[in-house]
Design an enzyme around this catalytic site. Sequence first.
Site, PDB file in Angstrom:
ATOM      1  N   ASP A  25      82.109   7.371  -9.414  1.00  0.00           N
ATOM      2  CA  ASP A  25      81.527   8.525 -10.098  1.00  0.00           C
ATOM      3  C   ASP A  25      81.343   8.089 -11.551  1.00  0.00           C
ATOM      4  O   ASP A  25      82.303   8.019 -12.315  1.00  0.00           O
ATOM      5  CB  ASP A  25      82.494   9.717  -9.976  1.00  0.00           C
ATOM      6  CG  ASP A  25      82.049  10.924 -10.802  1.00  0.00           C
ATOM      7  OD1 ASP A  25      80.987  10.853 -11.465  1.00  0.00           O
ATOM      8  OD2 ASP A  25      82.776  11.940 -10.783  1.00  0.00           O
ATOM      9  N   LYS A  87      75.401   8.091 -20.470  1.00  0.00           N
ATOM     10  CA  LYS A  87      74.662   8.550 -19.286  1.00  0.00           C
ATOM     11  C   LYS A  87      73.425   9.357 -19.701  1.00  0.00           C
ATOM     12  O   LYS A  87      72.420   9.357 -19.012  1.00  0.00           O
ATOM     13  CB  LYS A  87      75.589   9.409 -18.425  1.00  0.00           C
ATOM     14  CG  LYS A  87      75.048   9.746 -17.050  1.00  0.00           C
ATOM     15  CD  LYS A  87      76.140  10.423 -16.228  1.00  0.00           C
ATOM     16  CE  LYS A  87      75.652  10.835 -14.848  1.00  0.00           C
ATOM     17  NZ  LYS A  87      76.752  11.438 -14.076  1.00  0.00           N
ATOM     18  N   GLU A 186      75.274  13.366  -6.717  1.00  0.00           N
ATOM     19  CA  GLU A 186      76.629  13.899  -6.934  1.00  0.00           C
ATOM     20  C   GLU A 186      76.947  15.099  -6.030  1.00  0.00           C
ATOM     21  O   GLU A 186      78.004  15.114  -5.398  1.00  0.00           O
ATOM     22  CB  GLU A 186      76.818  14.250  -8.421  1.00  0.00           C
ATOM     23  CG  GLU A 186      76.949  12.992  -9.274  1.00  0.00           C
ATOM     24  CD  GLU A 186      76.720  13.222 -10.763  1.00  0.00           C
ATOM     25  OE1 GLU A 186      76.635  14.393 -11.182  1.00  0.00           O
ATOM     26  OE2 GLU A 186      76.623  12.225 -11.498  1.00  0.00           O
ATOM     27  N   ASP A 208      78.828  23.141  -9.978  1.00  0.00           N
ATOM     28  CA  ASP A 208      79.514  22.138 -10.797  1.00  0.00           C
ATOM     29  C   ASP A 208      79.598  22.624 -12.242  1.00  0.00           C
ATOM     30  O   ASP A 208      78.626  22.561 -12.987  1.00  0.00           O
ATOM     31  CB  ASP A 208      78.746  20.806 -10.696  1.00  0.00           C
ATOM     32  CG  ASP A 208      79.383  19.679 -11.522  1.00  0.00           C
ATOM     33  OD1 ASP A 208      80.298  19.963 -12.332  1.00  0.00           O
ATOM     34  OD2 ASP A 208      78.957  18.526 -11.361  1.00  0.00           O
TER      35      ASP A 208
HETATM   36 MG    MG Z   1      82.049  16.409 -14.319  1.00  0.00          MG
END
Ligand code: MG
Length: 625
Positions: A25, A87, A186, A208
């Site tokens: 991840d 990212k 994800e 999320d």
């Molecule tokens: Mg997170």
Amino acid sequence: MALLQIAEPGQTAKPHQRKLAVGIDLGTTHSLVASVRSGQAETLPNSRGEHLLPSVVHYLADELPQVGIKAQLHLVDDAANTVMSVKRLMGRGIDDVKRLGESMPYLFEACDQGMPLINTVSGLKSPVQVSADILRALVQRGESSLGGELVGAVITVPAYFDDAQRQATKDAAQLAGIQVLRLLNEPTAAAVAYGLEQQQQGTIAVFDLGGGTFDISVLRMEQGVFEVLATGGDSALGGDDFDHALAEWMRQERQISAQLNLAQQRFLLRLARTGKEALSDELSTQLSFEGWPGDGAYAALELTRKQMDDLLDPVISKAIRATKRTLRDAKVALDDIAEVVMVGGSTRNLRVQERVAELFQRQPLTSIDPDRVVALGAARQADVLAGNQSGEELLLLDVLPLSLGLETMGGLVERVIDRNTPIPVARAQEFTTYQDGQTAMAIHVLQGERELVQDCRSLSRFELRGIPAMAAGAAKIRVTFQVDADGLLEVSARELTSGVAASVQVKPSYGLSDQQVADMIKASWTNVEDDRSARSLREQQVEADRLLEAVTMALAEDGERLLTTQEQQVIVEQMEQLVLARNGDDHHAIAKQIEVMAKASDAYAAMRMDDSIKRALAGKAVDQL
Ligand code: MG
Ligand code: ADP
């Protein structure tokens, strides 16, 4: 490509042959590496027992960069050389990065391709290089925990990542020397962690809520294949907003002036966060003001869970509204959702869980640690792709490794299904005949990324016969490509006015090694420019031929009757010019001459139209029409 790496049923690896593979991840603020051991997915800690690796890299003049907590320590004292949140830069151009503005305290320079480079003491670093440094640290951790070399990794990316962002992530892995078994979305990874791919089918929402971002994804799962139906959310909503709401409440309760200095702001926010997290387990908590920067007075405030719920509700409502909006856009009804998966630290908040349950009228899945759930799902997928599972546990999460298409006029390939499309999939495209009276059509199925037939791999040829004779362009032939979950392709063709049909079964990936697939994809990148102009040239040549043929036939039919000798002469001259251009290799010149020639024959075409209408009408009464 992963299609080729899935184990065949019955080829379970023996324990001593187990291949070491990890799920990664690669997060904005922290990253994790996980692996399946003794049938269980688990995240791998460093030697100090820490699982989360802060996604921070500190560059030094003559030493290797520091990654993680050690790097984090330099975020303040060496901000310019300590890269965080990289990212957000992946796959972005220098202009996008400038828009991110102040939150990025780095000196950027643009390189030739417009990729931003960060100017550090150890040289210019691209976001891909920084990500590679993080990945290297994770792989090292994986190899030392598992005691061997890794065969590869599944790396997760946000569902909304575009091609450039995904490619940048793959490049980073390559730079770090890791074989990417698959990039996995994800939310899909989170769903896999809960084993949701085992169900026959269903629509899944993945909620999320992290520290600073909220992502909602809607996935459709059918026979182990996840399709992302919609993504949405709010890139500036998360647990930090909870902290601010609580800090503001404390300030008012303690009657502190709104003019806070930085230290005081930080103090309140830290206190808010600690209290908030404690209230996920307790019904009330003491917020202690010991050490308050200012008067130093000791005080304590009691905060109950009920009070906190009321304070946080307006913030949670924002996430709920964004969720409803996303579902509406995807045309998914709330009661279509079969499961809700919770991801991100802020979903530990019980009020968040309650509000989500209320919205969906079902209990969300919260049993797996919301910080690790994505890495754990990626680890399960990596284990399957490395070939460590038996047939029954096979995940059919898969995509088409190479594009599939058909040959069209001029030796060109028309893509019908793009590479990386999840399978099973069916796509149809309509084609038409090229010549008047054409009664058969050759169908040539191809695989590859290039524009020209000669550069792609021929999979199969078949013919559709018995098309009724019609004018060129009047027949409607629908060609359907259907790829099943095993990667088997069936192509069928049908002429729609007559219903004539033909079909053939082909196996698209058969006989191609991973290396060949990789080479074909690479060739399509390196040859993009060549391919484009070759394609334009072929297209213009086909267009020129079509025009020349039509005008030649028309002239033969009625040129003498409808045109003066001089008018015929003009058209013939333009045709000669077009033939000259057509045989050259300048597609612009052909296009230009096509235009000139079309203009020259426009009046003639209009005359022919009038003439044919007159003939059709001749001798018929009006009510017969
Ligand atoms: Mg997170
Ligand atoms: P991100 O992915 O945005 O970096 P995370 O998923 O790590 O964020 O979530 C961080 C957020 O989760 C923080 O706001 C933190 O306060 C919150 N959080 C962590 N643990 C708890 C808890 N037990 N109860 C409530 N919130 C929590």
